[in-house]
Every structure is written in C-alpha cells, then in structure tokens.
Design a protein around this motif. Structure first.
Motif, PDB file in Angstrom:
ATOM      1  N   VAL A 143     -10.349  32.324  -8.227  1.00  0.00           N
ATOM      2  CA  VAL A 143     -11.001  31.344  -9.231  1.00  0.00           C
ATOM      3  C   VAL A 143     -10.368  29.133  -9.468  1.00  0.00           C
ATOM      4  O   VAL A 143      -9.326  29.806  -8.294  1.00  0.00           O
ATOM      5  CB  VAL A 143     -10.715  31.816 -10.821  1.00  0.00           C
ATOM      6  CG1 VAL A 143     -11.666  33.587 -10.381  1.00  0.00           C
ATOM      7  CG2 VAL A 143      -9.803  32.370 -11.254  1.00  0.00           C
ATOM      8  N   SER A 144     -10.917  28.830  -9.801  1.00  0.00           N
ATOM      9  CA  SER A 144     -11.258  27.726 -10.144  1.00  0.00           C
ATOM     10  C   SER A 144     -10.016  27.285 -11.491  1.00  0.00           C
ATOM     11  O   SER A 144     -10.697  28.161 -12.284  1.00  0.00           O
ATOM     12  CB  SER A 144     -11.902  26.887  -9.864  1.00  0.00           C
ATOM     13  OG  SER A 144     -12.162  26.646  -8.820  1.00  0.00           O
ATOM     14  N   ALA A 145      -9.388  26.891 -11.642  1.00  0.00           N
ATOM     15  CA  ALA A 145      -8.895  26.955 -13.065  1.00  0.00           C
ATOM     16  C   ALA A 145      -8.178  25.385 -13.270  1.00  0.00           C
ATOM     17  O   ALA A 145      -7.358  24.832 -11.732  1.00  0.00           O
ATOM     18  CB  ALA A 145      -7.367  27.444 -12.642  1.00  0.00           C
ATOM     19  N   GLN A 146      -7.948  24.463 -14.195  1.00  0.00           N
ATOM     20  CA  GLN A 146      -7.773  23.634 -14.614  1.00  0.00           C
ATOM     21  C   GLN A 146      -5.888  23.695 -15.316  1.00  0.00           C
ATOM     22  O   GLN A 146      -6.119  24.873 -16.008  1.00  0.00           O
ATOM     23  CB  GLN A 146      -8.387  22.636 -15.291  1.00  0.00           C
ATOM     24  CG  GLN A 146      -9.327  22.471 -15.271  1.00  0.00           C
ATOM     25  CD  GLN A 146     -10.302  21.824 -16.130  1.00  0.00           C
ATOM     26  OE1 GLN A 146     -10.310  21.879 -17.563  1.00  0.00           O
ATOM     27  NE2 GLN A 146     -11.435  20.399 -15.183  1.00  0.00           N
ATOM     28  N   VAL A 147      -5.098  22.599 -15.151  1.00  0.00           N
ATOM     29  CA  VAL A 147      -4.114  22.872 -15.620  1.00  0.00           C
ATOM     30  C   VAL A 147      -3.846  22.806 -16.682  1.00  0.00           C
ATOM     31  O   VAL A 147      -4.218  21.638 -17.412  1.00  0.00           O
ATOM     32  CB  VAL A 147      -2.612  21.825 -14.462  1.00  0.00           C
ATOM     33  CG1 VAL A 147      -1.561  22.058 -15.284  1.00  0.00           C
ATOM     34  CG2 VAL A 147      -2.601  22.553 -13.097  1.00  0.00           C
ATOM     35  N   ASN A 201       9.726  26.072 -15.932  1.00  0.00           N
ATOM     36  CA  ASN A 201       9.289  27.649 -15.026  1.00  0.00           C
ATOM     37  C   ASN A 201       8.124  28.204 -15.113  1.00  0.00           C
ATOM     38  O   ASN A 201       7.962  29.283 -14.629  1.00  0.00           O
ATOM     39  CB  ASN A 201      10.391  28.519 -14.926  1.00  0.00           C
ATOM     40  CG  ASN A 201      11.761  27.263 -14.712  1.00  0.00           C
ATOM     41  OD1 ASN A 201      11.994  27.141 -13.917  1.00  0.00           O
ATOM     42  ND2 ASN A 201      12.423  27.903 -15.666  1.00  0.00           N
ATOM     43  N   LYS A 202       6.941  27.342 -15.604  1.00  0.00           N
ATOM     44  CA  LYS A 202       5.935  27.929 -15.864  1.00  0.00           C
ATOM     45  C   LYS A 202       4.289  26.767 -16.056  1.00  0.00           C
ATOM     46  O   LYS A 202       4.573  25.927 -16.493  1.00  0.00           O
ATOM     47  CB  LYS A 202       5.541  28.764 -17.552  1.00  0.00           C
ATOM     48  CG  LYS A 202       4.433  29.201 -17.923  1.00  0.00           C
ATOM     49  CD  LYS A 202       4.715  30.253 -19.065  1.00  0.00           C
ATOM     50  CE  LYS A 202       5.066  29.384 -19.915  1.00  0.00           C
ATOM     51  NZ  LYS A 202       4.880  29.882 -21.314  1.00  0.00           N
ATOM     52  N   ILE A 203       3.358  27.484 -15.567  1.00  0.00           N
ATOM     53  CA  ILE A 203       1.930  26.632 -15.491  1.00  0.00           C
ATOM     54  C   ILE A 203       0.820  27.616 -16.206  1.00  0.00           C
ATOM     55  O   ILE A 203       1.099  28.581 -16.389  1.00  0.00           O
ATOM     56  CB  ILE A 203       1.799  25.737 -14.180  1.00  0.00           C
ATOM     57  CG1 ILE A 203       2.861  25.737 -12.966  1.00  0.00           C
ATOM     58  CG2 ILE A 203       0.786  24.593 -14.453  1.00  0.00           C
ATOM     59  CD1 ILE A 203       3.449  24.271 -13.464  1.00  0.00           C
ATOM     60  N   THR A 204       0.585  26.015 -17.037  1.00  0.00           N
ATOM     61  CA  THR A 204      -0.570  27.453 -18.022  1.00  0.00           C
ATOM     62  C   THR A 204      -1.888  26.738 -17.727  1.00  0.00           C
ATOM     63  O   THR A 204      -1.824  25.789 -16.999  1.00  0.00           O
ATOM     64  CB  THR A 204      -0.026  26.987 -19.652  1.00  0.00           C
ATOM     65  OG1 THR A 204       0.981  27.851 -20.018  1.00  0.00           O
ATOM     66  CG2 THR A 204      -1.437  28.001 -20.213  1.00  0.00           C
ATOM     67  N   LEU A 205      -3.370  27.901 -17.072  1.00  0.00           N
ATOM     68  CA  LEU A 205      -4.057  27.067 -16.269  1.00  0.00           C
ATOM     69  C   LEU A 205      -5.133  27.768 -17.682  1.00  0.00           C
ATOM     70  O   LEU A 205      -5.680  28.533 -17.907  1.00  0.00           O
ATOM     71  CB  LEU A 205      -4.334  27.914 -15.241  1.00  0.00           C
ATOM     72  CG  LEU A 205      -3.205  27.450 -14.134  1.00  0.00           C
ATOM     73  CD1 LEU A 205      -1.833  28.328 -13.930  1.00  0.00           C
ATOM     74  CD2 LEU A 205      -3.930  26.070 -12.623  1.00  0.00           C
ATOM     75  N   LYS A 206      -6.024  26.841 -16.983  1.00  0.00           N
ATOM     76  CA  LYS A 206      -7.360  27.778 -17.901  1.00  0.00           C
ATOM     77  C   LYS A 206      -8.871  27.721 -16.411  1.00  0.00           C
ATOM     78  O   LYS A 206      -9.059  27.234 -16.268  1.00  0.00           O
ATOM     79  CB  LYS A 206      -7.723  26.994 -18.869  1.00  0.00           C
ATOM     80  CG  LYS A 206      -9.819  27.723 -20.068  1.00  0.00           C
ATOM     81  CD  LYS A 206     -10.118  26.820 -20.955  1.00  0.00           C
ATOM     82  CE  LYS A 206     -10.371  24.967 -20.455  1.00  0.00           C
ATOM     83  NZ  LYS A 206     -10.726  24.844 -21.840  1.00  0.00           N
ATOM     84  N   THR A 207      -9.308  28.965 -16.999  1.00  0.00           N
ATOM     85  CA  THR A 207     -10.333  29.062 -15.934  1.00  0.00           C
ATOM     86  C   THR A 207     -11.864  29.062 -16.179  1.00  0.00           C
ATOM     87  O   THR A 207     -11.763  28.196 -16.973  1.00  0.00           O
ATOM     88  CB  THR A 207     -10.400  30.775 -15.111  1.00  0.00           C
ATOM     89  OG1 THR A 207     -10.848  31.095 -16.633  1.00  0.00           O
ATOM     90  CG2 THR A 207      -9.348  31.195 -14.867  1.00  0.00           C
ATOM     91  N   GLY A 241      -6.974  15.576 -14.529  1.00  0.00           N
ATOM     92  CA  GLY A 241      -8.238  17.317 -14.988  1.00  0.00           C
ATOM     93  C   GLY A 241      -8.992  18.170 -13.641  1.00  0.00           C
ATOM     94  O   GLY A 241     -10.145  18.313 -13.600  1.00  0.00           O
ATOM     95  N   ILE A 242      -8.370  18.115 -12.782  1.00  0.00           N
ATOM     96  CA  ILE A 242      -9.134  18.360 -10.891  1.00  0.00           C
ATOM     97  C   ILE A 242      -9.000  19.700 -11.529  1.00  0.00           C
ATOM     98  O   ILE A 242      -8.024  20.737 -11.875  1.00  0.00           O
ATOM     99  CB  ILE A 242      -8.314  18.161  -9.817  1.00  0.00           C
ATOM    100  CG1 ILE A 242      -7.599  17.749  -9.990  1.00  0.00           C
ATOM    101  CG2 ILE A 242      -8.743  16.303  -9.700  1.00  0.00           C
ATOM    102  CD1 ILE A 242      -6.754  17.486  -8.545  1.00  0.00           C
ATOM    103  N   TRP A 243      -9.904  20.628 -10.683  1.00  0.00           N
ATOM    104  CA  TRP A 243      -9.436  22.445 -10.626  1.00  0.00           C
ATOM    105  C   TRP A 243      -8.861  23.037  -9.179  1.00  0.00           C
ATOM    106  O   TRP A 243      -9.215  22.187  -9.117  1.00  0.00           O
ATOM    107  CB  TRP A 243     -11.356  22.467 -10.594  1.00  0.00           C
ATOM    108  CG  TRP A 243     -11.515  22.274 -11.631  1.00  0.00           C
ATOM    109  CD1 TRP A 243     -12.648  21.463 -12.042  1.00  0.00           C
ATOM    110  CD2 TRP A 243     -12.326  23.496 -12.712  1.00  0.00           C
ATOM    111  NE1 TRP A 243     -12.864  21.534 -13.754  1.00  0.00           N
ATOM    112  CE2 TRP A 243     -12.270  22.827 -13.618  1.00  0.00           C
ATOM    113  CE3 TRP A 243     -11.480  24.668 -13.477  1.00  0.00           C
ATOM    114  CZ2 TRP A 243     -12.926  23.153 -15.241  1.00  0.00           C
ATOM    115  CZ3 TRP A 243     -11.603  25.224 -14.236  1.00  0.00           C
ATOM    116  CH2 TRP A 243     -12.034  24.311 -15.648  1.00  0.00           C
ATOM    117  N   ILE A 244      -8.129  23.666  -9.506  1.00  0.00           N
ATOM    118  CA  ILE A 244      -7.218  24.205  -8.594  1.00  0.00           C
ATOM    119  C   ILE A 244      -7.444  25.488  -8.076  1.00  0.00           C
ATOM    120  O   ILE A 244      -7.309  26.052  -8.624  1.00  0.00           O
ATOM    121  CB  ILE A 244      -5.339  23.846  -8.446  1.00  0.00           C
ATOM    122  CG1 ILE A 244      -4.739  24.017  -9.910  1.00  0.00           C
ATOM    123  CG2 ILE A 244      -5.459  21.892  -8.746  1.00  0.00           C
ATOM    124  CD1 ILE A 244      -3.572  24.400 -10.059  1.00  0.00           C
TER     125      ILE A 244
END
Length: 82
Positions: free
Chosen positions: A8-12, A18-24, A55-58
């Motif tokens: 899926v695409s998500a934004q950081v 040690n942790k990255i939080t993303l939102k789909t 704000g890009i989607w990854i």
C-alpha cells in the motif's frame, strides 16, 4: 489477503531512530522497524525525515510491516524489500 493488497501507499508521520510510523490512504497506522540493512546507513533517518516533511507517499508492505525500496523499472521483484 493476497500479496498485491499487502503493498500500500503510506505517508511517514513519525521518525524515531529505530522505528518509522506511517499512515495508509485508509488511515491505518503501521509501525515499521528500521531495516537491518540500513542499520549503519547514516542517511537513512535523514531521508525518512525528508520524506516526512515532503508528505510524499511511499510503498510499504502492511502485512510484513516493511518499507519497500525499488525503482519500478529496474529492480527485480525479489529485491523489493529491505
């Protein structure tokens, strides 16, 4: 759940060492551990912070909770995950 719906695409939304939080796109929150392959990569966290600011989607595998890295044209599918 088939393999394609796991990607899926998500934004950081938050970056820790040690942790990255993303939102789909569906507002699902995913926490991803820093990839072991980037453990000694001094630019990884800075790059994640830059992605957060832009704000890009990854792409992210939400089932495996992994960031994906690839160039859609050149990288073989076997090398998509960190």
């Amino acid at each position: 759940m088939d393999k394609q719906t796991n990607i899926v695409s998500a934004q950081v939304v938050d970056v820790k060492s040690n942790k990255i939080t993303l939102k789909t796109e569906d507002d699902e929150v995913i926490e991803v551990a820093r990839p072991k392959s980037a453990a000694h990569d001094m630019l990884f966290i800075q790059t994640m912070k830059d992605i957060l600011k832009s704000g890009i989607w990854i792409p992210v595998n939400k089932k495996l909770k992994q960031l994906l890295r690839y160039d859609w044209f050149e990288t073989p599918v076997e090398q998509y995950s960190f």
